[in-house]
Design a protein around this motif. Sequence first.
Motif, PDB file in Angstrom:
ATOM      1  N   ARG A  80       0.812  -1.225   0.000  1.00  0.00           N
ATOM      2  CA  ARG A  80       0.000   0.000   0.000  1.00  0.00           C
ATOM      3  C   ARG A  80       0.838   1.265   0.000  1.00  0.00           C
ATOM      4  NH1 ARG A  80      -5.003  -1.312   4.219  1.00  0.00           N
ATOM      5  NH2 ARG A  80      -5.782  -3.164   3.120  1.00  0.00           N
ATOM      6  N   ALA A  81       2.080   1.174   0.410  1.00  0.00           N
ATOM      7  CA  ALA A  81       2.951   2.357   0.438  1.00  0.00           C
ATOM      8  C   ALA A  81       4.313   1.986  -0.134  1.00  0.00           C
ATOM      9  CB  ALA A  81       3.084   2.891   1.861  1.00  0.00           C
ATOM     10  N   PRO A  82       4.374   1.676  -1.429  1.00  0.00           N
ATOM     11  CA  PRO A  82       5.639   1.224  -2.022  1.00  0.00           C
ATOM     12  C   PRO A  82       6.715   2.296  -2.053  1.00  0.00           C
ATOM     13  CG  PRO A  82       3.992   1.592  -3.728  1.00  0.00           C
ATOM     14  CD  PRO A  82       3.283   1.725  -2.417  1.00  0.00           C
ATOM     15  N   GLY A  83       6.329   3.569  -1.944  1.00  0.00           N
ATOM     16  CA  GLY A  83       7.307   4.647  -1.993  1.00  0.00           C
ATOM     17  C   GLY A  83       8.028   4.885  -0.686  1.00  0.00           C
ATOM     18  N   VAL A  84       7.610   4.208   0.364  1.00  0.00           N
ATOM     19  CA  VAL A  84       8.244   4.386   1.673  1.00  0.00           C
ATOM     20  C   VAL A  84       9.450   3.449   1.766  1.00  0.00           C
ATOM     21  CG1 VAL A  84       7.926   4.276   4.169  1.00  0.00           C
ATOM     22  CG2 VAL A  84       6.038   4.995   2.696  1.00  0.00           C
ATOM     23  N   PRO A  85      10.636   3.986   1.974  1.00  0.00           N
ATOM     24  CA  PRO A  85      11.830   3.132   1.973  1.00  0.00           C
ATOM     25  C   PRO A  85      11.877   2.167   3.147  1.00  0.00           C
ATOM     26  CG  PRO A  85      12.379   5.360   2.689  1.00  0.00           C
ATOM     27  CD  PRO A  85      10.959   5.401   2.213  1.00  0.00           C
ATOM     28  N   ARG A  86      12.163   0.904   2.842  1.00  0.00           N
ATOM     29  CA  ARG A  86      12.344  -0.151   3.843  1.00  0.00           C
ATOM     30  C   ARG A  86      11.216  -0.145   4.881  1.00  0.00           C
ATOM     31  NH1 ARG A  86      18.225   1.047   5.923  1.00  0.00           N
ATOM     32  NH2 ARG A  86      17.487   3.171   5.563  1.00  0.00           N
ATOM     33  N   ILE A  87      10.003  -0.141   4.387  1.00  0.00           N
ATOM     34  CA  ILE A  87       8.857  -0.010   5.287  1.00  0.00           C
ATOM     35  C   ILE A  87       8.568  -1.299   6.047  1.00  0.00           C
ATOM     36  CG2 ILE A  87       7.181  -0.617   3.506  1.00  0.00           C
ATOM     37  CD1 ILE A  87       5.211   1.316   4.802  1.00  0.00           C
ATOM     38  N   VAL A  88       8.928  -2.459   5.476  1.00  0.00           N
ATOM     39  CA  VAL A  88       8.544  -3.725   6.102  1.00  0.00           C
ATOM     40  C   VAL A  88       9.102  -3.872   7.520  1.00  0.00           C
ATOM     41  CG1 VAL A  88       8.731  -6.232   5.975  1.00  0.00           C
ATOM     42  CG2 VAL A  88       8.114  -4.929   3.950  1.00  0.00           C
ATOM     43  N   PRO A  89      10.419  -3.757   7.742  1.00  0.00           N
ATOM     44  CA  PRO A  89      10.908  -3.903   9.119  1.00  0.00           C
ATOM     45  C   PRO A  89      10.403  -2.811  10.044  1.00  0.00           C
ATOM     46  CG  PRO A  89      12.670  -3.182   7.658  1.00  0.00           C
ATOM     47  CD  PRO A  89      11.530  -3.574   6.790  1.00  0.00           C
ATOM     48  N   LEU A  90      10.231  -1.605   9.513  1.00  0.00           N
ATOM     49  CA  LEU A  90       9.750  -0.514  10.354  1.00  0.00           C
ATOM     50  C   LEU A  90       8.288  -0.727  10.729  1.00  0.00           C
ATOM     51  CD1 LEU A  90      10.552   2.093  11.675  1.00  0.00           C
ATOM     52  CD2 LEU A  90       9.996   3.309   9.559  1.00  0.00           C
ATOM     53  N   ALA A  91       7.462  -1.136   9.756  1.00  0.00           N
ATOM     54  CA  ALA A  91       6.053  -1.397  10.046  1.00  0.00           C
ATOM     55  C   ALA A  91       5.910  -2.574  10.993  1.00  0.00           C
ATOM     56  CB  ALA A  91       5.297  -1.672   8.749  1.00  0.00           C
ATOM     57  N   LEU A  92       6.706  -3.620  10.793  1.00  0.00           N
ATOM     58  CA  LEU A  92       6.642  -4.780  11.673  1.00  0.00           C
ATOM     59  C   LEU A  92       6.997  -4.393  13.102  1.00  0.00           C
ATOM     60  CD1 LEU A  92       6.204  -7.812  11.955  1.00  0.00           C
ATOM     61  CD2 LEU A  92       8.612  -8.156  11.366  1.00  0.00           C
ATOM     62  N   THR A  93       8.016  -3.559  13.255  1.00  0.00           N
ATOM     63  CA  THR A  93       8.384  -3.088  14.596  1.00  0.00           C
ATOM     64  C   THR A  93       7.239  -2.307  15.228  1.00  0.00           C
ATOM     65  OG1 THR A  93      10.724  -2.953  13.971  1.00  0.00           O
ATOM     66  CG2 THR A  93      10.030  -1.688  15.895  1.00  0.00           C
ATOM     67  N   ALA A  94       6.618  -1.430  14.442  1.00  0.00           N
ATOM     68  CA  ALA A  94       5.510  -0.630  14.965  1.00  0.00           C
ATOM     69  C   ALA A  94       4.345  -1.514  15.390  1.00  0.00           C
ATOM     70  CB  ALA A  94       5.050   0.364  13.897  1.00  0.00           C
ATOM     71  N   PHE A  95       4.015  -2.525  14.580  1.00  0.00           N
ATOM     72  CA  PHE A  95       2.905  -3.411  14.908  1.00  0.00           C
ATOM     73  C   PHE A  95       3.206  -4.244  16.153  1.00  0.00           C
ATOM     74  CE2 PHE A  95       2.034  -3.500  10.079  1.00  0.00           C
ATOM     75  CZ  PHE A  95       1.387  -2.285  10.168  1.00  0.00           C
ATOM     76  N   VAL A  96       4.431  -4.728  16.253  1.00  0.00           N
ATOM     77  CA  VAL A  96       4.804  -5.538  17.421  1.00  0.00           C
ATOM     78  C   VAL A  96       4.743  -4.702  18.694  1.00  0.00           C
ATOM     79  CG1 VAL A  96       6.712  -6.764  18.529  1.00  0.00           C
ATOM     80  CG2 VAL A  96       6.204  -7.186  16.122  1.00  0.00           C
ATOM     81  N   VAL A  97       5.259  -3.475  18.643  1.00  0.00           N
ATOM     82  CA  VAL A  97       5.236  -2.605  19.829  1.00  0.00           C
ATOM     83  C   VAL A  97       3.801  -2.320  20.254  1.00  0.00           C
ATOM     84  CG1 VAL A  97       5.767  -0.294  20.672  1.00  0.00           C
ATOM     85  CG2 VAL A  97       7.474  -1.553  19.372  1.00  0.00           C
ATOM     86  N   ALA A  98       2.948  -1.949  19.293  1.00  0.00           N
ATOM     87  CA  ALA A  98       1.557  -1.630  19.620  1.00  0.00           C
ATOM     88  C   ALA A  98       0.815  -2.846  20.152  1.00  0.00           C
ATOM     89  CB  ALA A  98       0.848  -1.075  18.388  1.00  0.00           C
ATOM     90  N   THR A  99       1.031  -3.994  19.513  1.00  0.00           N
ATOM     91  CA  THR A  99       0.338  -5.215  19.941  1.00  0.00           C
ATOM     92  C   THR A  99       0.795  -5.644  21.327  1.00  0.00           C
ATOM     93  OG1 THR A  99       0.163  -5.927  17.634  1.00  0.00           O
ATOM     94  CG2 THR A  99      -0.175  -7.599  19.321  1.00  0.00           C
ATOM     95  N   ALA A 100       2.098  -5.630  21.559  1.00  0.00           N
ATOM     96  CA  ALA A 100       2.624  -6.042  22.866  1.00  0.00           C
ATOM     97  C   ALA A 100       2.125  -5.111  23.972  1.00  0.00           C
ATOM     98  CB  ALA A 100       4.151  -6.054  22.827  1.00  0.00           C
ATOM     99  N   LEU A 101       2.161  -3.810  23.713  1.00  0.00           N
ATOM    100  CA  LEU A 101       1.710  -2.848  24.721  1.00  0.00           C
ATOM    101  C   LEU A 101       0.229  -3.019  25.026  1.00  0.00           C
ATOM    102  CD1 LEU A 101       2.180  -0.321  26.483  1.00  0.00           C
ATOM    103  CD2 LEU A 101       1.709   1.068  24.446  1.00  0.00           C
ATOM    104  N   SER A 102      -0.581  -3.136  23.988  1.00  0.00           N
ATOM    105  CA  SER A 102      -2.033  -3.230  24.179  1.00  0.00           C
ATOM    106  C   SER A 102      -2.428  -4.530  24.877  1.00  0.00           C
ATOM    107  CB  SER A 102      -2.739  -3.134  22.828  1.00  0.00           C
ATOM    108  OG  SER A 102      -2.435  -1.916  22.177  1.00  0.00           O
ATOM    109  N   LEU A 103      -1.850  -5.645  24.422  1.00  0.00           N
ATOM    110  CA  LEU A 103      -2.199  -6.926  25.030  1.00  0.00           C
ATOM    111  C   LEU A 103      -1.692  -7.014  26.466  1.00  0.00           C
ATOM    112  CD1 LEU A 103      -1.606  -9.437  22.087  1.00  0.00           C
ATOM    113  CD2 LEU A 103      -3.744  -8.362  22.835  1.00  0.00           C
ATOM    114  N   ALA A 104      -0.555  -6.382  26.751  1.00  0.00           N
ATOM    115  CA  ALA A 104      -0.040  -6.381  28.123  1.00  0.00           C
ATOM    116  C   ALA A 104      -1.012  -5.677  29.068  1.00  0.00           C
ATOM    117  CB  ALA A 104       1.330  -5.709  28.173  1.00  0.00           C
TER     118      ALA A 104
END
Length: 257
Positions: free
Chosen positions: A82-106
């Motif tokens: 969905r955002a191919p123009g964003v450089p190296r978005i996969v590791p950054l997005a994965l980090t963001a999702f993991v942080v949000a999920t871990a915080l919320s579920l905790a």
Amino acid sequence: MTVNWAGTAFSLILVAVAAGLSLWWGLGLERSIVWAAVRAGVQLLLVGGILVLLLRPQTSLWWSWLWVAAMLGYAAWTAKQRAPGVPRIVPLALTAFVVATALSLAVLFGLGVFPLGARTLVPLAGLIIGNAMTATVLAGRRMVEEFTDKRDEIEARLALGQPARDAARPYVRGVLRSALSPQIETTKATGLVFLPGAMTGLILGGADPVSAVLVQIVVMFLVLAAASTTTTVMALGLSRRLFTPDHRLVRLARAAS
């Protein structure tokens, strides 16, 4: 209250209405509407079948955690599409999702808001990741667009001796406001303007309205926190990648819409 297969089939009339209006106005979206409806139906049926297996008493909770991990990976891959123009978005997005999920579920499970189990873990994680993905993609796109449009201003700040972090700060703030505003407005309008899905589903399922309201309040706060966390991680991480180690702004192509 339950919906049978016949009722589900009858609901396709509503899809036909949307496709018909697109055809009437000449929007050219009929195929997209039909495909979106078919794809959503197939995906939901697939998930429903998996949930039947996960919710069996003899099924280990580790399978639910594995499903959450798969959702995280798929969400990061979808963000790239969905955002191919964003450089190296996969590791950054994965980090963001993991942080949000871990915080919320905790918070939810650690403080006993919900009991930890497959019935709560998978749906709540899906809510977190799904809503966070939308906000994260929006933040990533807006960052690239903002830094491309305001390149001269940012470089002027750098030329005046500001470090990259300070030069980027005003534009990062603007990106965060843009990314979070839709979710904030949705949160403010909940209840008076519209009844959200979780609350409506519980009421249709026969739950006590007050209990449904309490669950919906938790869900809305959950979504708001997830969007705030992921957009912050995305904006801060991406702002660092948009500068070289010697505080020069890299050149970027505008993210695709």
